[in-house]
Design a protein around this motif. Sequence first.
Motif, PDB file in Angstrom:
ATOM      1  N   LEU A  76      43.204  33.597  32.408  1.00 18.96           N
ATOM      2  CA  LEU A  76      42.368  33.496  33.611  1.00 18.96           C
ATOM      3  C   LEU A  76      42.644  34.670  34.557  1.00 18.96           C
ATOM      4  O   LEU A  76      41.734  35.173  35.223  1.00 18.96           O
ATOM      5  CB  LEU A  76      42.640  32.162  34.307  1.00 18.96           C
ATOM      6  N   ARG A  77      43.885  35.111  34.610  1.00 16.75           N
ATOM      7  CA  ARG A  77      44.211  36.289  35.426  1.00 16.75           C
ATOM      8  C   ARG A  77      43.535  37.542  34.878  1.00 16.75           C
ATOM      9  O   ARG A  77      43.095  38.414  35.632  1.00 16.75           O
ATOM     10  CB  ARG A  77      45.722  36.479  35.467  1.00 16.75           C
ATOM     11  N   LYS A  78      43.434  37.625  33.549  1.00 15.82           N
ATOM     12  CA  LYS A  78      42.735  38.762  32.947  1.00 15.82           C
ATOM     13  C   LYS A  78      41.233  38.672  33.193  1.00 15.82           C
ATOM     14  O   LYS A  78      40.553  39.697  33.279  1.00 15.82           O
ATOM     15  CB  LYS A  78      43.043  38.821  31.455  1.00 15.82           C
ATOM     16  N   PHE A  79      40.716  37.443  33.286  1.00 14.76           N
ATOM     17  CA  PHE A  79      39.321  37.267  33.673  1.00 14.76           C
ATOM     18  C   PHE A  79      39.070  37.875  35.058  1.00 14.76           C
ATOM     19  O   PHE A  79      38.060  38.528  35.280  1.00 14.76           O
ATOM     20  CB  PHE A  79      38.957  35.782  33.693  1.00 14.76           C
ATOM     21  N   LEU A  80      40.005  37.622  35.978  1.00 13.37           N
ATOM     22  CA  LEU A  80      39.877  38.166  37.328  1.00 13.37           C
ATOM     23  C   LEU A  80      39.993  39.687  37.320  1.00 13.37           C
ATOM     24  O   LEU A  80      39.262  40.394  38.017  1.00 13.37           O
ATOM     25  CB  LEU A  80      40.936  37.554  38.237  1.00 13.37           C
ATOM     26  N   ARG A  91      36.248  39.639  45.705  1.00 13.33           N
ATOM     27  CA  ARG A  91      37.356  40.534  45.325  1.00 13.33           C
ATOM     28  C   ARG A  91      37.779  40.272  43.882  1.00 13.33           C
ATOM     29  O   ARG A  91      37.842  39.123  43.451  1.00 13.33           O
ATOM     30  CB  ARG A  91      38.534  40.344  46.270  1.00 13.33           C
ATOM     31  N   TRP A  92      38.085  41.334  43.151  1.00  9.12           N
ATOM     32  CA  TRP A  92      38.550  41.239  41.764  1.00  9.12           C
ATOM     33  C   TRP A  92      39.312  42.518  41.421  1.00  9.12           C
ATOM     34  O   TRP A  92      39.484  43.382  42.254  1.00  9.12           O
ATOM     35  CB  TRP A  92      37.362  41.066  40.811  1.00  9.12           C
ATOM     36  N   GLY A  93      39.810  42.628  40.186  1.00 13.00           N
ATOM     37  CA  GLY A  93      40.521  43.834  39.764  1.00 13.00           C
ATOM     38  C   GLY A  93      42.021  43.676  39.696  1.00 13.00           C
ATOM     39  O   GLY A  93      42.714  44.511  39.119  1.00 13.00           O
TER      40      GLY A  93
END
Length: 528
Positions: A76-80, A91-93
């Motif tokens: 899920l963190r990689k999705f963000l 915000r993302w990245g």
Amino acid sequence: MESRSVPPGPYRATKLWNEITTSFRAGMPLRKHRQHFKKYGNCFTAEAAVDWLYDLLRNNNNFGPEVTRQQTLQLLRKFLKNHVIEDIKGRWGSENLDDNSQLFRFPANSPLKSLPRKHPELRKNSIENFSKDKDSIFKLRNLSRRTPKKLGLHFSQENVEEMNHEIINGDQENSVYNREISQEDVEEVWRHITLIYLQTILGVPSLEELINPKQVVPQYVMYNMTNTSKHGIVILQDKSDDLPHWVLSAMKCLANWPRSNDMNNPTYVGFERDVFRTIADYFLELPGPLITFEYYELFVSILGFLQPHLERVAIDALQLCCLLLPPPNRRKLQLLMRMISRMSQNVDMPQLHDAMGTRSLMIHTFSRCVLCCAEEVDLDELLAARLVSFLMDHHQEILQVPSYLQTAVDKHLDYLKKGYIKNPGDGLIVPLPTYSYCKQISAQEFDEQKVSTSQAAITELLENIIKNKSLPLKEKRKKLKQFQKEYPLIYQKRFPTTESEAVLFGDKPTIKQPMLILKKTKFRSLRY
């Protein structure tokens, strides 16, 4: 949501990423949320996303029930980070996401990744460079005229004999007996035969997008095939490449727990955890994964065969692929799989982690030591965990030496020496392995079989605990209590009543002790 298996082939990791992101966007429930006295529509909390994605991955045939909640959170963190999701302010990245009530939403753009046209290792060298050399052993699709037109999976003995007869009759006039064979010829034959068998087992028209043939080192295959112990473990001539003695001793200690402890040290509370941590630290500090980077795409592609009706294909393909590894890496992989497989099946093994079982701990700890990509791939951890889980279950077959490969090479070299074939890269003249594929089943039937198979294995584990006479009664009670907590339905089926459970421990019904009987006092008459 019903999952579908991504078929084996090149760029499977990218295809899996696209499938998971598509399923997540289509199925994740969205609703209104309030945060800081403000309402937000069509969003979800991080905790709800972890719950939904965790259930999706565990029920997906490409990943399975070995997936942990922590791995789901990492995905899920990689999705963000890749803008599959964004926070409610857009915000993302980054990977700033925790298992909490923080709000997120889906962006308007598509998160799908495009597939590259060529294998990364082959981008610098065009296919034209491979076709210039007519005698190149890398042209697996353009075999010689003596090779059957279609590389089928079923070669009968009669067809092989006829083919060999045609070879002998066709070339007998021009044959040169006792031809000298150079070491280069031997190495080319090993490489050619290995790749031909691998391509046939996988059933793909070409290996170009899975592996760069130039990276296959025939010396590794030859060494791994011939320098082994009676158990099939690679024996290294250069001991400096071997595991340190203290690591081998620690691995032997845990693999044979509690029967063997050649460390000659007094045990203490938590001793086994310290030994395990020592082993884990060594493997985690290795400069690279045991499956070297250039074979990442090949091994990930084979994961497409974990499906039950293709399990035999996956085992045979991994058996050949593991021969391509450098001998020190193959030896480490053999010893590691042998240890963690024994540990996960050992009912006497003390609990090594407060929150995870032994099998889950083994997979979580060593998956990145076995497989990872040179460049960070979004599904690295999940794919590595899937591979380690399969290796644990089938390591005895996968990491043994295939005798048919040695036979094929010897036959090929013999024909080359007698002049029946002119080049080491000429067509295969020995029978290929035969496979009988099972009938494809529906997703519902697969899920039913998966549940029944898992329950049978868990039931067998319960019986092993019950029948283990060497296990102290107190420890057996503790393990059964833990089992009851994890699998209440299976436990209740085995012990439907408290009386049936009492029979196991020989408990007798408690009989209340009679109350203290006081002696009756005699009252004397008041009369004298």
